[in-house]
Design a protein around this motif. Structure first.
Motif, PDB file in Angstrom:
ATOM      1  N   GLY A   9      69.780   9.018  37.201  1.00 17.53           N
ATOM      2  CA  GLY A   9      68.591   9.119  38.030  1.00 17.53           C
ATOM      3  C   GLY A   9      67.324   8.639  37.354  1.00 17.53           C
ATOM      4  O   GLY A   9      66.616   7.801  37.874  1.00 17.53           O
ATOM      5  N   GLY A  16      66.799   0.266  37.109  1.00 14.47           N
ATOM      6  CA  GLY A  16      66.565   0.858  38.406  1.00 14.47           C
ATOM      7  C   GLY A  16      66.837  -0.085  39.568  1.00 14.47           C
ATOM      8  O   GLY A  16      67.088   0.353  40.673  1.00 14.47           O
ATOM      9  N   PRO A  20      70.577  -0.627  43.404  1.00 10.86           N
ATOM     10  CA  PRO A  20      70.253  -1.057  44.774  1.00 10.86           C
ATOM     11  C   PRO A  20      70.735  -2.463  45.077  1.00 10.86           C
ATOM     12  O   PRO A  20      71.241  -2.714  46.181  1.00 10.86           O
ATOM     13  CB  PRO A  20      68.726  -0.976  44.831  1.00 10.86           C
ATOM     14  N   ALA A 196      51.171  21.514  44.144  1.00 12.04           N
ATOM     15  CA  ALA A 196      52.370  20.697  44.243  1.00 12.04           C
ATOM     16  C   ALA A 196      53.151  20.937  45.511  1.00 12.04           C
ATOM     17  O   ALA A 196      54.172  20.306  45.729  1.00 12.04           O
ATOM     18  CB  ALA A 196      53.238  20.948  43.029  1.00 12.04           C
ATOM     19  N   LEU A 199      54.031  17.939  47.690  1.00  7.65           N
ATOM     20  CA  LEU A 199      54.931  17.027  46.996  1.00  7.65           C
ATOM     21  C   LEU A 199      56.343  17.601  46.962  1.00  7.65           C
ATOM     22  O   LEU A 199      57.330  16.893  47.198  1.00  7.65           O
ATOM     23  CB  LEU A 199      54.416  16.823  45.576  1.00  7.65           C
ATOM     24  N   ILE A 200      56.442  18.899  46.699  1.00  9.25           N
ATOM     25  CA  ILE A 200      57.758  19.545  46.658  1.00  9.25           C
ATOM     26  C   ILE A 200      58.412  19.461  48.031  1.00  9.25           C
ATOM     27  O   ILE A 200      59.610  19.197  48.148  1.00  9.25           O
ATOM     28  CB  ILE A 200      57.609  21.012  46.209  1.00  9.25           C
ATOM     29  N   ARG A 202      57.943  17.122  50.344  1.00 12.33           N
ATOM     30  CA  ARG A 202      58.396  15.758  50.587  1.00 12.33           C
ATOM     31  C   ARG A 202      59.658  15.430  49.808  1.00 12.33           C
ATOM     32  O   ARG A 202      60.611  14.864  50.338  1.00 12.33           O
ATOM     33  CB  ARG A 202      57.291  14.778  50.197  1.00 12.33           C
ATOM     34  N   HIS A 203      59.647  15.781  48.518  1.00 16.35           N
ATOM     35  CA  HIS A 203      60.844  15.500  47.713  1.00 16.35           C
ATOM     36  C   HIS A 203      62.046  16.275  48.232  1.00 16.35           C
ATOM     37  O   HIS A 203      63.167  15.772  48.253  1.00 16.35           O
ATOM     38  CB  HIS A 203      60.592  15.852  46.247  1.00 16.35           C
TER      39      HIS A 203
ATOM     40  N   THR B   2      67.865   6.139  42.136  1.00  9.86           N
ATOM     41  CA  THR B   2      66.497   5.622  42.077  1.00  9.86           C
ATOM     42  C   THR B   2      65.864   5.600  43.461  1.00  9.86           C
ATOM     43  O   THR B   2      66.550   5.708  44.472  1.00  9.86           O
ATOM     44  CB  THR B   2      66.486   4.188  41.512  1.00  9.86           C
ATOM     45  N   ALA B   4      64.601   3.125  44.957  1.00 11.76           N
ATOM     46  CA  ALA B   4      65.034   1.956  45.733  1.00 11.76           C
ATOM     47  C   ALA B   4      66.316   2.277  46.503  1.00 11.76           C
ATOM     48  O   ALA B   4      66.455   1.910  47.671  1.00 11.76           O
ATOM     49  CB  ALA B   4      65.247   0.757  44.803  1.00 11.76           C
ATOM     50  N   VAL B  52      58.548   7.754  50.134  1.00 13.09           N
ATOM     51  CA  VAL B  52      59.297   7.371  48.935  1.00 13.09           C
ATOM     52  C   VAL B  52      58.773   6.041  48.395  1.00 13.09           C
ATOM     53  O   VAL B  52      58.590   5.867  47.185  1.00 13.09           O
ATOM     54  CB  VAL B  52      60.807   7.279  49.225  1.00 13.09           C
ATOM     55  N   LYS B  54      55.781   4.868  48.753  1.00 14.35           N
ATOM     56  CA  LYS B  54      54.462   5.117  48.156  1.00 14.35           C
ATOM     57  C   LYS B  54      54.620   5.700  46.754  1.00 14.35           C
ATOM     58  O   LYS B  54      53.948   5.290  45.815  1.00 14.35           O
ATOM     59  CB  LYS B  54      53.682   6.077  49.066  1.00 14.35           C
ATOM     60  N   ASP B  55      55.551   6.659  46.617  1.00 12.77           N
ATOM     61  CA  ASP B  55      55.802   7.255  45.302  1.00 12.77           C
ATOM     62  C   ASP B  55      56.275   6.195  44.317  1.00 12.77           C
ATOM     63  O   ASP B  55      55.858   6.184  43.157  1.00 12.77           O
ATOM     64  CB  ASP B  55      56.868   8.355  45.411  1.00 12.77           C
ATOM     65  N   GLU B  63      54.015   3.737  35.168  1.00  9.43           N
ATOM     66  CA  GLU B  63      54.868   3.270  34.088  1.00  9.43           C
ATOM     67  C   GLU B  63      54.225   2.094  33.365  1.00  9.43           C
ATOM     68  O   GLU B  63      54.342   1.939  32.166  1.00  9.43           O
ATOM     69  CB  GLU B  63      56.254   2.888  34.631  1.00  9.43           C
ATOM     70  N   HIS B  69      57.767   7.694  31.290  1.00  7.82           N
ATOM     71  CA  HIS B  69      58.608   8.152  32.380  1.00  7.82           C
ATOM     72  C   HIS B  69      57.786   8.862  33.436  1.00  7.82           C
ATOM     73  O   HIS B  69      56.653   9.251  33.190  1.00  7.82           O
ATOM     74  CB  HIS B  69      59.699   9.070  31.848  1.00  7.82           C
ATOM     75  N   GLY B  72      55.634  13.159  37.184  1.00  3.47           N
ATOM     76  CA  GLY B  72      54.666  13.603  38.174  1.00  3.47           C
ATOM     77  C   GLY B  72      54.993  14.998  38.655  1.00  3.47           C
ATOM     78  O   GLY B  72      56.080  15.520  38.403  1.00  3.47           O
ATOM     79  N   PRO B  73      54.063  15.623  39.309  1.00  6.23           N
ATOM     80  CA  PRO B  73      54.338  16.946  39.863  1.00  6.23           C
ATOM     81  C   PRO B  73      55.479  16.856  40.868  1.00  6.23           C
ATOM     82  O   PRO B  73      55.651  15.838  41.513  1.00  6.23           O
ATOM     83  CB  PRO B  73      53.014  17.325  40.540  1.00  6.23           C
ATOM     84  N   GLY B  74      56.259  17.904  40.939  1.00  5.74           N
ATOM     85  CA  GLY B  74      57.395  17.882  41.846  1.00  5.74           C
ATOM     86  C   GLY B  74      58.601  17.255  41.201  1.00  5.74           C
ATOM     87  O   GLY B  74      59.676  17.219  41.761  1.00  5.74           O
ATOM     88  N   GLY B  76      59.422  14.147  40.291  1.00  2.30           N
ATOM     89  CA  GLY B  76      59.791  12.743  40.395  1.00  2.30           C
ATOM     90  C   GLY B  76      61.270  12.571  40.622  1.00  2.30           C
ATOM     91  O   GLY B  76      61.800  12.917  41.661  1.00  2.30           O
ATOM     92  N   HIS B  77      61.977  12.092  39.609  1.00  4.89           N
ATOM     93  CA  HIS B  77      63.400  11.843  39.741  1.00  4.89           C
ATOM     94  C   HIS B  77      64.228  13.101  39.515  1.00  4.89           C
ATOM     95  O   HIS B  77      65.440  13.029  39.459  1.00  4.89           O
ATOM     96  CB  HIS B  77      63.835  10.799  38.725  1.00  4.89           C
TER      97      HIS B  77
END
Lengths: 328, 238
Positions: A9, A16, A20, A196, A199-200, A202-203, B2, B4, B52, B54-55, B63, B69, B72-74, B76-77
């Motif tokens: 990940g 990355g 894809p 957060a 953001l949490i 959305r994720h 990822t 993408a 996604v 936008k992020d 980066e 790496h 970010g808050p939340g 990220g990956h």
């Protein structure tokens, strides 16, 4: 299924783009190859495609609702709400969670991510699992459709409520008595900080949708293959025997993966079977079916699903038989 | 997984929904009443893709700045999706390789033999022959009350052809209560119908054969006239 979570990940950017690109090229090759091979002309492929897509398309809105709810619970519900809302005693929390299932109007596809979200908020697994089982079976929409599907026998809707709630609570109590936390891959507990939350949320939505959606596809795939390979009318010969009839319809409920809001109409069409067998079809289906087993394995681990699904199946079967004998 | 890949998978699902919505093909799979829910799902999926993307954009900038790496808050990956998520590409592959179609003759004889019980009695058919009837309505009327509402009447039924290995073909229509996975086939045995191939849509005018009854819930229609028909916009009844 059951593999460790994807570990590549968080790698750096150049890698990355490899996956894809591979994914797009691979999918394009598969599409071109299948088209060239003319697979759509093979008998049964069109029927397979229709059943497969119908399971996925039908489930999508409910899955979206489920992941929105789940992410909202994780992101916006205060951390101690679950502790305040549920009795501290785990055995008492089980019936409360079962009754709370009446509040989630949706089908079973929504309940897996929501149960996952509840556990991330610190709800004890026994209560969250009871909710997971009860919600798709006892909500008002499902009970109303059962009422409509059995116009001559409204006891069926009552029997469904009683048997489903009973089975869900028994499974919850079994978990309280015998369950081990090592069996279940518990989601990390999330404590949200104010900034957060959005953001949490959305994720959470994206992650849960991809996660649950992938397993939904697995379940739909297996169900559609069985639908085409194994015609349902083989069951008709077994309808006469009471015990075999109950078992047959219970197994059929696992295989068919019908949405709990529609299964009453299908159950009603099994006129050759006893009412208890029809009840078993409606009690088992929303709790154990192929797509649910796949989604549960995905969210809570294969070890969990291997224990949970058979236990729930047996509890649902016994609850149906007892309720059918007493009420129908 | 990822961002993408996340975008590709979300877009694959969105693509399936849009294709079926734009072409009206969603009625092959679910009830038309699910339309608002499907549109809402498509909107949510589109929003997910936007966020996604936008992020990913922001993360790429970061980066660049930090050569580091994404913390970010939340997280990220931090959420890792299982590989099973890749299967979300499958519905799109199926849509692109098998032309969307409603259930047809192949499935019509493979369902359970059961049909929902008929409750209550039917009101008499409206005056004027032939009367347009839905195939399931015709079947239920033939099974109810000795078929009294059909006696002496001429009806017109629209359905598709299901070949019968042991006799003349069946005029068929599926009833769907939620999605095509729960479809139940309603069949009418034709008598003196034209020779037609499987899955042909046809409009038949004829009379119920009273003496034949409705064994296994399948009544017989004495065909008087036939006409090829366009597939209806909603292939399923009920």
């Amino acid at each position: 299924m059951g593999r460790p979570p994807d570990v590549d990940g968080g790698r750096a950017a150049p890698r990355g783009l490899l996956l894809p690109a591979l994914l797009l090229v691979g999918a394009a090759l598969v599409v071109l190859g299948l088209r060239a091979a003319g697979w759509s002309a093979a008998p049964g492929i069109a029927a397979f495609a229709t059943v497969f897509l119908s399971i996925v398309i039908q489930a999508t809105p409910f899955l979206v609702l489920g992941v929105l709810l789940s992410a909202a619970i994780v992101a916006f519900v205060p951390a101690d709400l679950a502790e305040r809302a549920l009795p501290r005693n785990r055995a008492l929390a089980v019936p409360v969670a079962g009754a709370a299932g009446i509040l989630l109007p949706g089908c079973e596809c929504a309940s897996v991510p929501v149960a996952n979200g509840l556990m991330r908020k610190g709800v004890t697994p026994a209560a969250a699992l009871t909710f997971l089982l009860a919600a798709p079976a006892v909500n008002p929409i499902v009970l109303a459709s059962t009422w409509v599907a059995f116009p001559d026998d409204h006891r069926m809707a009552l029997a469904r409520l009683v048997a489903s709630l009973g089975a869900a609570m028994v499974v919850g109590w079994l978990w309280v008595a015998f369950g081990r936390t090592s069996w279940i891959r518990l989601p990390a507990r999330t404590n949200t900080t104010d900034g957060a939350r959005w953001l949490i949320f959305r994720h959470g939505v994206v992650h849960d949708f991809l996660h649950a959606g992938g397993y939904l596809v697995v379940g739909g795939l297996i169900s559609a293959v069985i639908n085409v390979v194994l015609p349902a009318h083989w069951v008709d010969s077994l309808a006469e025997q009471v015990i075999a009839g109950v078992l047959v319809l219970a197994v059929l409920a696992v295989v068919m993966c019908i949405c709990s809001e529609a299964d009453a109409f299908v159950a009603a069409s099994f006129t050759q079977f006893s009412p208890t067998a029809q009840l078993a079809f409606m009690v088992v289906g929303p709790m154990v079916d192929l797509k649910l087993i796949a989604m549960q394995a995905g969210f809570f681990g294969r070890d969990f699903a291997l224990r949970f699904a058979p236990t729930v199946f047996i509890c649902a079967l016994i609850a149906s038989v007892v309720t059918g004998w007493a009420l129908l | 997984m990822t961002r993408a890949v996340q975008i590709i998978l979300l877009a694959a699902m969105l693509g399936v929904l849009l294709r079926l919505l734009v072409r009206g093909e969603y009625v092959y799979y679910v009830k038309p009443s699910l339309l608002p829910a499907l549109i809402a799902s498509a909107v949510v999926l589109a929003l997910m893709i936007v966020f996604v993307a936008k992020d990913a954009w922001t993360a790429a900038d970061e980066e660049h700045d930090h050569a580091g790496h994404d913390h970010g808050p939340g997280g990220g990956h931090a959420h890792a999706e299982p590989r099973a998520a890749l299967l979300l590409a499958l519905p799109l592959i199926v849509v692109l390789t098998v032309a969307p179609a409603p259930l047809g003759a192949f499935s019509a004889t493979r369902g359970s033999g059961g049909t929902a019980p008929v409750s209550g009695s039917f009101a008499p058919l409206p005056a004027g022959d032939p009367v347009e009837l839905a195939v399931p309505d015709f079947v239920d009327r033939a099974r109810s009350d000795g078929g009294s509402t059909l006696i002496g009447r001429e009806v017109r039924l629209v359905g598709f052809v299901t070949p019968n290995p042991d006799g003349p073909w069946w005029l068929t229509r599926f009833v769907v209560s939620c999605c095509a996975a729960d479809a139940t086939a309603y069949r009418v045995l034709t008598r003196d119908g034209p020779p037609l191939t499987a899955d042909t849509w046809v409009s038949l005018t004829g009379r119920w054969v009273e003496a034949a009854g409705a064994p296994d819930g399948i009544p017989t229609l004495q065909v008087v006239e036939h006409e090829l028909a366009q597939p209806p916009s909603n292939p399923y009844a009920g």
